[in-house]
Write a protein that holds these residues in place. Sequence first.
Motif, PDB file in Angstrom:
ATOM      1  N   ARG A  11     -68.470 -51.968  -0.312  1.00  0.00           N
ATOM      2  CA  ARG A  11     -68.223 -51.399   1.018  1.00  0.00           C
ATOM      3  C   ARG A  11     -67.219 -50.253   0.926  1.00  0.00           C
ATOM      4  O   ARG A  11     -67.375 -49.216   1.573  1.00  0.00           O
ATOM      5  N   ARG A  12     -66.178 -50.446   0.115  1.00  0.00           N
ATOM      6  CA  ARG A  12     -65.178 -49.380  -0.058  1.00  0.00           C
ATOM      7  C   ARG A  12     -65.829 -48.152  -0.688  1.00  0.00           C
ATOM      8  O   ARG A  12     -65.568 -47.014  -0.289  1.00  0.00           O
ATOM      9  N   GLN A  13     -66.676 -48.357  -1.678  1.00  0.00           N
ATOM     10  CA  GLN A  13     -67.363 -47.241  -2.331  1.00  0.00           C
ATOM     11  C   GLN A  13     -68.199 -46.449  -1.328  1.00  0.00           C
ATOM     12  O   GLN A  13     -68.238 -45.222  -1.386  1.00  0.00           O
ATOM     13  N   ARG A  14     -68.865 -47.138  -0.419  1.00  0.00           N
ATOM     14  CA  ARG A  14     -69.663 -46.429   0.597  1.00  0.00           C
ATOM     15  C   ARG A  14     -68.778 -45.517   1.452  1.00  0.00           C
ATOM     16  O   ARG A  14     -69.188 -44.437   1.860  1.00  0.00           O
ATOM     17  N   GLN A  15     -67.537 -45.950   1.694  1.00  0.00           N
ATOM     18  CA  GLN A  15     -66.616 -45.119   2.471  1.00  0.00           C
ATOM     19  C   GLN A  15     -66.156 -43.902   1.664  1.00  0.00           C
ATOM     20  O   GLN A  15     -65.967 -42.818   2.226  1.00  0.00           O
ATOM     21  N   ILE A  16     -66.019 -44.074   0.371  1.00  0.00           N
ATOM     22  CA  ILE A  16     -65.696 -42.938  -0.494  1.00  0.00           C
ATOM     23  C   ILE A  16     -66.840 -41.933  -0.442  1.00  0.00           C
ATOM     24  O   ILE A  16     -66.627 -40.721  -0.366  1.00  0.00           O
ATOM     25  N   GLU A  17     -68.061 -42.422  -0.432  1.00  0.00           N
ATOM     26  CA  GLU A  17     -69.228 -41.542  -0.337  1.00  0.00           C
ATOM     27  C   GLU A  17     -69.243 -40.796   0.996  1.00  0.00           C
ATOM     28  O   GLU A  17     -69.567 -39.600   1.049  1.00  0.00           O
ATOM     29  N   ALA A  24     -66.662 -38.061   0.838  1.00  0.00           N
ATOM     30  CA  ALA A  24     -67.113 -36.928   0.025  1.00  0.00           C
ATOM     31  C   ALA A  24     -68.058 -36.023   0.802  1.00  0.00           C
ATOM     32  O   ALA A  24     -68.136 -34.824   0.522  1.00  0.00           O
ATOM     33  N   ARG A  25     -68.760 -36.565   1.788  1.00  0.00           N
ATOM     34  CA  ARG A  25     -69.636 -35.734   2.635  1.00  0.00           C
ATOM     35  C   ARG A  25     -68.830 -34.978   3.688  1.00  0.00           C
ATOM     36  O   ARG A  25     -69.179 -33.868   4.060  1.00  0.00           O
ATOM     37  N   VAL A  26     -67.757 -35.590   4.179  1.00  0.00           N
ATOM     38  CA  VAL A  26     -66.989 -35.024   5.284  1.00  0.00           C
ATOM     39  C   VAL A  26     -65.912 -34.043   4.816  1.00  0.00           C
ATOM     40  O   VAL A  26     -65.683 -32.992   5.439  1.00  0.00           O
ATOM     41  N   LYS A  27     -65.231 -34.363   3.751  1.00  0.00           N
ATOM     42  CA  LYS A  27     -64.080 -33.586   3.309  1.00  0.00           C
ATOM     43  C   LYS A  27     -64.352 -32.098   3.096  1.00  0.00           C
ATOM     44  O   LYS A  27     -63.534 -31.265   3.517  1.00  0.00           O
ATOM     45  N   PRO A  28     -65.459 -31.717   2.447  1.00  0.00           N
ATOM     46  CA  PRO A  28     -65.661 -30.272   2.243  1.00  0.00           C
ATOM     47  C   PRO A  28     -65.666 -29.484   3.557  1.00  0.00           C
ATOM     48  O   PRO A  28     -65.096 -28.401   3.626  1.00  0.00           O
ATOM     49  N   GLU A  30     -64.873 -36.277  -6.302  1.00  0.00           N
ATOM     50  CA  GLU A  30     -64.995 -34.943  -6.895  1.00  0.00           C
ATOM     51  C   GLU A  30     -66.385 -34.721  -7.470  1.00  0.00           C
ATOM     52  O   GLU A  30     -66.970 -33.642  -7.297  1.00  0.00           O
ATOM     53  N   ARG A  31     -66.936 -35.734  -8.125  1.00  0.00           N
ATOM     54  CA  ARG A  31     -68.306 -35.608  -8.661  1.00  0.00           C
ATOM     55  C   ARG A  31     -69.308 -35.440  -7.535  1.00  0.00           C
ATOM     56  O   ARG A  31     -70.217 -34.612  -7.621  1.00  0.00           O
ATOM     57  N   LEU A  32     -69.154 -36.226  -6.469  1.00  0.00           N
ATOM     58  CA  LEU A  32     -70.091 -36.138  -5.350  1.00  0.00           C
ATOM     59  C   LEU A  32     -69.991 -34.796  -4.630  1.00  0.00           C
ATOM     60  O   LEU A  32     -71.006 -34.245  -4.197  1.00  0.00           O
ATOM     61  N   MET A  33     -68.790 -34.269  -4.488  1.00  0.00           N
ATOM     62  CA  MET A  33     -68.603 -32.999  -3.789  1.00  0.00           C
ATOM     63  C   MET A  33     -69.037 -31.819  -4.645  1.00  0.00           C
ATOM     64  O   MET A  33     -69.428 -30.778  -4.114  1.00  0.00           O
ATOM     65  N   GLY A  34     -68.972 -31.975  -5.948  1.00  0.00           N
ATOM     66  CA  GLY A  34     -69.388 -30.902  -6.847  1.00  0.00           C
ATOM     67  C   GLY A  34     -68.675 -29.602  -6.544  1.00  0.00           C
ATOM     68  O   GLY A  34     -67.467 -29.577  -6.346  1.00  0.00           O
ATOM     69  N   ASP A  35     -69.452 -28.521  -6.452  1.00  0.00           N
ATOM     70  CA  ASP A  35     -68.836 -27.212  -6.214  1.00  0.00           C
ATOM     71  C   ASP A  35     -68.392 -27.024  -4.766  1.00  0.00           C
ATOM     72  O   ASP A  35     -67.777 -26.016  -4.433  1.00  0.00           O
ATOM     73  N   LYS A  36     -68.682 -27.984  -3.908  1.00  0.00           N
ATOM     74  CA  LYS A  36     -68.207 -27.921  -2.518  1.00  0.00           C
ATOM     75  C   LYS A  36     -66.780 -28.452  -2.390  1.00  0.00           C
ATOM     76  O   LYS A  36     -66.173 -28.340  -1.331  1.00  0.00           O
ATOM     77  N   ALA A  37     -66.253 -29.033  -3.458  1.00  0.00           N
ATOM     78  CA  ALA A  37     -64.931 -29.661  -3.410  1.00  0.00           C
ATOM     79  C   ALA A  37     -63.839 -28.622  -3.213  1.00  0.00           C
ATOM     80  O   ALA A  37     -63.726 -27.689  -4.002  1.00  0.00           O
ATOM     81  N   PRO A  38     -63.043 -28.782  -2.149  1.00  0.00           N
ATOM     82  CA  PRO A  38     -61.878 -27.905  -1.994  1.00  0.00           C
ATOM     83  C   PRO A  38     -60.907 -28.147  -3.140  1.00  0.00           C
ATOM     84  O   PRO A  38     -60.811 -29.246  -3.670  1.00  0.00           O
ATOM     85  N   LYS A  39     -60.182 -27.143  -3.517  1.00  0.00           N
ATOM     86  CA  LYS A  39     -59.237 -27.246  -4.625  1.00  0.00           C
ATOM     87  C   LYS A  39     -57.824 -27.432  -4.098  1.00  0.00           C
ATOM     88  O   LYS A  39     -57.515 -27.049  -2.995  1.00  0.00           O
ATOM     89  N   SER A  64     -55.766 -31.970   5.648  1.00  0.00           N
ATOM     90  CA  SER A  64     -56.098 -31.491   6.978  1.00  0.00           C
ATOM     91  C   SER A  64     -54.823 -31.364   7.796  1.00  0.00           C
ATOM     92  O   SER A  64     -53.789 -31.940   7.468  1.00  0.00           O
ATOM     93  N   SER A  65     -54.886 -30.645   8.880  1.00  0.00           N
ATOM     94  CA  SER A  65     -53.703 -30.368   9.673  1.00  0.00           C
ATOM     95  C   SER A  65     -53.022 -31.617  10.202  1.00  0.00           C
ATOM     96  O   SER A  65     -51.831 -31.632  10.435  1.00  0.00           O
ATOM     97  N   ASP A  66     -53.775 -32.717  10.388  1.00  0.00           N
ATOM     98  CA  ASP A  66     -53.136 -33.946  10.874  1.00  0.00           C
ATOM     99  C   ASP A  66     -52.702 -34.855   9.730  1.00  0.00           C
ATOM    100  O   ASP A  66     -52.198 -35.949   9.942  1.00  0.00           O
ATOM    101  N   GLY A  67     -52.898 -34.384   8.454  1.00  0.00           N
ATOM    102  CA  GLY A  67     -52.453 -35.161   7.302  1.00  0.00           C
ATOM    103  C   GLY A  67     -53.286 -36.391   7.030  1.00  0.00           C
ATOM    104  O   GLY A  67     -52.907 -37.258   6.276  1.00  0.00           O
ATOM    105  N   ASP A  68     -54.471 -36.480   7.620  1.00  0.00           N
ATOM    106  CA  ASP A  68     -55.278 -37.685   7.514  1.00  0.00           C
ATOM    107  C   ASP A  68     -56.366 -37.528   6.469  1.00  0.00           C
ATOM    108  O   ASP A  68     -57.509 -37.317   6.769  1.00  0.00           O
ATOM    109  N   GLU A  69     -55.981 -37.620   5.209  1.00  0.00           N
ATOM    110  CA  GLU A  69     -56.920 -37.550   4.112  1.00  0.00           C
ATOM    111  C   GLU A  69     -57.127 -38.941   3.598  1.00  0.00           C
ATOM    112  O   GLU A  69     -56.177 -39.653   3.316  1.00  0.00           O
ATOM    113  N   ARG A  70     -58.362 -39.363   3.504  1.00  0.00           N
ATOM    114  CA  ARG A  70     -58.662 -40.758   3.121  1.00  0.00           C
ATOM    115  C   ARG A  70     -59.354 -40.820   1.780  1.00  0.00           C
ATOM    116  O   ARG A  70     -60.342 -40.130   1.564  1.00  0.00           O
TER     117      ARG A  70
END
Length: 125
Positions: free
Chosen positions: A42-48, A51-55, A104-113, A118-124
Amino acid sequence: MTTPGAEKAAADSTLQALQDEMSDVRRVIDELDDELVTLLARRQRQIERAARVKPGLGIPARAPERVDEVLARVLGASRRESLSVELAMNLWTTIIEWSIQYEERLMGDKAPKGDAQSSDGDERS
């Protein structure tokens, strides 16, 4: 005075009780392992999902402040539950590092460096 036969029967009974208890311990551990695998999946699904939302939000996979937040929360939960703090910190450090690399693997070249959040500091992770 007990007879040798009675002593052997008592020893056999004690041994059987210990073997039964060990079987029960192993059964419960197996059940708990199954539950842990389910929770980790379940945790892994949230990581996935992350990875879709973060970029789109410009959030990199690694956010040191979020790592610190997760570890602090786990430390508190470990203490409340009387879980070995050493075990908890080792496990979650490994889980977090794996999660960051997986994102990082899932985001590939879309991964921000970088370490920007984010402005609200809410990175998960």
